[in-house]
Design a protein around this motif. Sequence first.
Motif, PDB file in Angstrom:
ATOM      1  N   ASP A   1     -10.252   2.826  -9.260  1.00 41.16           N
ATOM      2  CA  ASP A   1      -9.023   3.424  -8.765  1.00 41.16           C
ATOM      3  C   ASP A   1      -7.957   2.349  -8.593  1.00 41.16           C
ATOM      4  OD1 ASP A   1     -10.063   5.999  -8.599  1.00 41.16           O
ATOM      5  OD2 ASP A   1     -10.967   5.589  -6.645  1.00 41.16           O
ATOM      6  N   PRO A   2      -6.738   2.652  -9.012  1.00 45.53           N
ATOM      7  CA  PRO A   2      -5.671   1.668  -8.821  1.00 45.53           C
ATOM      8  C   PRO A   2      -5.175   1.671  -7.390  1.00 45.53           C
ATOM      9  CG  PRO A   2      -4.762   3.660  -9.765  1.00 45.53           C
ATOM     10  CD  PRO A   2      -6.245   3.886  -9.646  1.00 45.53           C
ATOM     11  N   PRO A   3      -4.575   0.598  -6.960  1.00 47.13           N
ATOM     12  CA  PRO A   3      -3.906   0.648  -5.654  1.00 47.13           C
ATOM     13  C   PRO A   3      -2.677   1.545  -5.750  1.00 47.13           C
ATOM     14  CG  PRO A   3      -3.400  -1.396  -6.788  1.00 47.13           C
ATOM     15  CD  PRO A   3      -4.426  -0.700  -7.629  1.00 47.13           C
ATOM     16  N   ALA A   4      -2.224   2.061  -4.614  1.00 42.59           N
ATOM     17  CA  ALA A   4      -1.043   2.942  -4.585  1.00 42.59           C
ATOM     18  C   ALA A   4       0.220   2.096  -4.657  1.00 42.59           C
ATOM     19  CB  ALA A   4      -1.063   3.807  -3.330  1.00 42.59           C
ATOM     20  N   VAL A   5       0.452   1.497  -5.798  1.00 42.50           N
ATOM     21  CA  VAL A   5       1.601   0.613  -5.979  1.00 42.50           C
ATOM     22  C   VAL A   5       2.876   1.434  -5.870  1.00 42.50           C
ATOM     23  CG1 VAL A   5       2.689  -1.060  -7.498  1.00 42.50           C
ATOM     24  CG2 VAL A   5       0.193  -0.768  -7.549  1.00 42.50           C
ATOM     25  N   PRO A   6       3.805   1.066  -4.994  1.00 43.11           N
ATOM     26  CA  PRO A   6       5.052   1.835  -4.863  1.00 43.11           C
ATOM     27  C   PRO A   6       5.882   1.781  -6.128  1.00 43.11           C
ATOM     28  CG  PRO A   6       4.714   0.383  -2.976  1.00 43.11           C
ATOM     29  CD  PRO A   6       3.729  -0.020  -4.011  1.00 43.11           C
ATOM     30  N   ALA A   7       6.821   2.714  -6.211  1.00 44.98           N
ATOM     31  CA  ALA A   7       7.728   2.759  -7.358  1.00 44.98           C
ATOM     32  C   ALA A   7       8.459   1.430  -7.505  1.00 44.98           C
ATOM     33  CB  ALA A   7       8.723   3.897  -7.190  1.00 44.98           C
ATOM     34  N   ARG A   8       8.638   1.022  -8.753  1.00 45.99           N
ATOM     35  CA  ARG A   8       9.355  -0.205  -9.101  1.00 45.99           C
ATOM     36  C   ARG A   8       8.767  -1.442  -8.430  1.00 45.99           C
ATOM     37  NH1 ARG A   8      15.650   0.542 -10.587  1.00 45.99           N
ATOM     38  NH2 ARG A   8      15.473   2.422 -11.867  1.00 45.99           N
ATOM     39  N   SER A   9       7.440  -1.454  -8.245  1.00 44.69           N
ATOM     40  CA  SER A   9       6.753  -2.590  -7.651  1.00 44.69           C
ATOM     41  C   SER A   9       5.571  -2.972  -8.533  1.00 44.69           C
ATOM     42  CB  SER A   9       6.265  -2.255  -6.237  1.00 44.69           C
ATOM     43  OG  SER A   9       7.347  -1.933  -5.400  1.00 44.69           O
TER      44      SER A   9
END
Length: 1024
Positions: free
Chosen positions: A623-631
């Motif tokens: 599972d990927p980390p919940a990387v925020p938008a444009r990050s």
Amino acid sequence: MTDLRYVEDVAPGAGRRRPRADFRSDAPRLCLNGRWRFRLSPTAAGTGPGFAAPDLDDTDWATIRVPAHWVLEGYDQPLYTNTAFPFPLDPPRLPRENPTGDYRLRFDRPDGWPPGHAVLRFQGVDSCGQVWLNGVELGHSKGSRLPFEFDVTDHLRPTGNVLAVRVHRWSSGSYLEDQDMWWLPGIFRDVELIARPVGSIDDFFVHAGYRHLDRTGTLRVDADVTGMVEIPELGLRVPTGVDVALAGIEPWSAESPRLYRGTLRAGDERIELAVGFRTVSVEGGRLLVNGAPVLFRGVNRHEHDPDRGRCLDVETMRRDVVLMKQHHINAVRTSHYPPHPEFLRLCDEYGLWVVDECDIETHGFIYAGWQGNPPADPAWRAALHDRVERMVERDKNHPSVVVWSLGNESDSGAAFGEIERWIRERDPSRPIHYERDRSYRHSDFHSLMYPSLAELELIGRREEPAPEGVEPGSADDVRRRGLPFLLCEYAHAMGNGPGSLVDYQRILEGYERFCGGFVWEWIDHGLRGRTADGVGYFRHGGDIDHQPNGGRYCLDGLLFADRTPSPGLREYAKAIEPVDIAVDAEAGWLTLRNRYDVSDLAHLRLSWTVEDDGVPVAAGEFDPPAVPARSSARVPLPEAARGTAARAGERWLTVRAVLGAATNWASAGHEVAWGQGRLAESVPPAGPSDVGLAGPPVVPPAGPPDVGLAGPPAVPPVRPPDVGLAAEGALARPPTRSGPAIVGDRLVLGPAEFDPGSGRLVRFGGLEVDGPELDVWRAPTENDHGQGALNDLVAGWRAVGLDRMLHRVDEVRTEAGDRLVVRVRSGPAAQTLALRAVLRWALCADASLALTVRVEPEGIWADTPIGGHRITLPRLGLRMALPGGFGAARWFGRGPGETYVDSRTAARVGRFSSSVDALQTPYPFPQENGNHVETRWLELSGQGLPVLRVVGEPWFSFTVRRWTSEALDQARHPYELRDSGRVWLNLDHAQQGLGSASCGPALPERYRVPIQPYEFGLRLSISG
């Protein structure tokens, strides 16, 4: 005699109701689509003054379906122009030859029709429709892609109604509709009879905003009569005209198209509401939606179907939207007119940003130096204003519509200021776009078409020069530099291409000023046709016997006309995919760059695969980390994916991001992004080092690194001079037997037989072959031709004779006892320029043949530009003729689709297989296609034939087809290509990139093949 002055009158119409919102409700409506009586006449008089009489006997008339274009239903013919008007430029006058279709329909009013008003609505009539009901003239309308209505309450009968519509192919309105498209007349959108019950709402305006700082939605619904707004999910019940604030609202965006569904009630009618809360603003020189910057990854979209023209049904529109979403497209510019209203409902539902463009284009006035251009002529003000008003009023309630566009390529004029001011007063919630007035006084965006990469960089830094006619440092110049930039057209997708999509995307993402761009365009405008013997193909403008026409220029889409995705669409999808996945094998990290504007990555799953020379050896998921938008975030490579050595050849890690759950446009597991990195190799790359290179590489590093790729460059390094090759290096393995020997009339080297006179390989391990010979020609792509004389590389190639090279063998000899050396001079008639090639063959210990090729230019190669450019090579490589029985290919390298040096990002490194026939892309106008760059090895096989294997030193490009490049060059339609009885194999060291010069900037120099020395190597072997 019927008064026909309305046809040429610049007035937009007469007798119509005022424009209003398009909506669905539970009020009765009668669809009048179906079979209508029809007769076509050559002039605007049609069938005469009595055609609208209810008692006219029309039983001997033909029937035609509505909606449809009569030119696609067996009457007259479609016409295509790009910029020119297909009639004399004499506004608002028209020629006597004005094909006119008379339509008649009999219908009954449904039982239970409520008291109140009855409205007759036409969603689209091209170009002008005059309407009668039961013999009463209702009026007329122009503005082909816009709706118009008549109140027919006093004229409607319970039974036996006769609706008559006279449709003129040309009208004064045609002067405002010179878009790059087919001219397709007729009633081509829906016709409806709509009940407006007593006390019902006729028009309303939903104002739904979003305050991002406190996640509050704001709502007010204005209506022409008082009604009640109900949204059950929000517990909302409020009268019209009342402002409300709603906490905890989920905003609408293209990534998360949240709609709150409800109703608007008045009288006995319930109107459907689909409310999307969002706020659009331009602040600090940036376009913001809900307080966040957005980047349009868009397409320009004409409405087109190969059988129905601009007459699209809802399922076809839905198919378009789903394809867009699956290929990561998030925005549509409705070039160059408002679309069918159902398309906007689909954009609301599925999530697409929309630049809604008005049905205004006067491009053909360029041939008059813009004299008489309607936006600059006060006589046309009402017609222009009418079109903008009808667009805004119809589409104002769609959350997907975030920008109004005043039109396209209509130069400038005072009318644009007037309609801009009207829009701002009527709807201040959306910014306005207009590209062609270089003052940009009436636009909230700086906007251009087809800038070069260098020009785009300057724009990103707000350092672009002032446009022509604008004084540097003036108020207009200063204001423009402060505006966000909208790239309204770029990357012309005509034929094989476009190239440089990754380069453009890197720049668009690199500067805050940019709010994105729109590729030209979504779909080829080919019309289905058949040859005399029944072979199908797609017609273009040049297939129609009419002048002027725009020829093949209508074939410029990312989809082929039958909606098959092109290689260009796959490349665009990769360039704009929402997650950039980069593998750093040495550091042991995976970098995830979230390119969404709004969403984090929690909705995705990651899977990985490790392959040795394309053979899977390990796989897993995480599972990927919940990387925020444009990050961005770094993730350790899975332990099981790490390795220090490949079992054989190259070890590659591929990581895929897929949907964790189904959406309305894709199922769970749908791939949304992927990245690759090379982990290790079992042996170093074959061949000597590049010390002592004769000249620079054939293609310098291809611009920015590939998105999500950590692999080697696009073109293998140029091999060094051949000094010492006989002593060392991968191509100089000790032979297993003595050198070449004459056997009969053949020169034999191991399994290979050569013609002693020409040095050509004629037999290889029992396989009849012919070649290889030096090859520099490719069947020109549309982009090679440029736009007219602009960027026409083909003119230069043909001028110096690259399409007619003649070959002379100067020497065939053995060398060092174990090598065959062939010296060839290749040059065109009437020129001194030539390429001298030395081909050295050596027999390797494994019975394969090692071939090195040294190429040197000689003679007078043009130092001065031809066609505006210095001469470079279309390709540089070898061509061989093989038996026609070869039918399958297998290779390790980039694939599975075709790739070129500036269009290769969509291709993975792996092991692939294909039939020979499937390796050709069926472009509707034949041209170079089917290339595969960075190939490590290739195998060709066929029933009853040995397998031919080619290994690169280290890489090569290949194409395989059943006809020559010359035959491909000569063909004008795919059905003209015939199996030659042979398979033609091109093994290229380099081939020119694609670009988009058919309507765009010149191909960047780094993607060309310069005239200079080259050396490259291959190994050939036979098995089976």
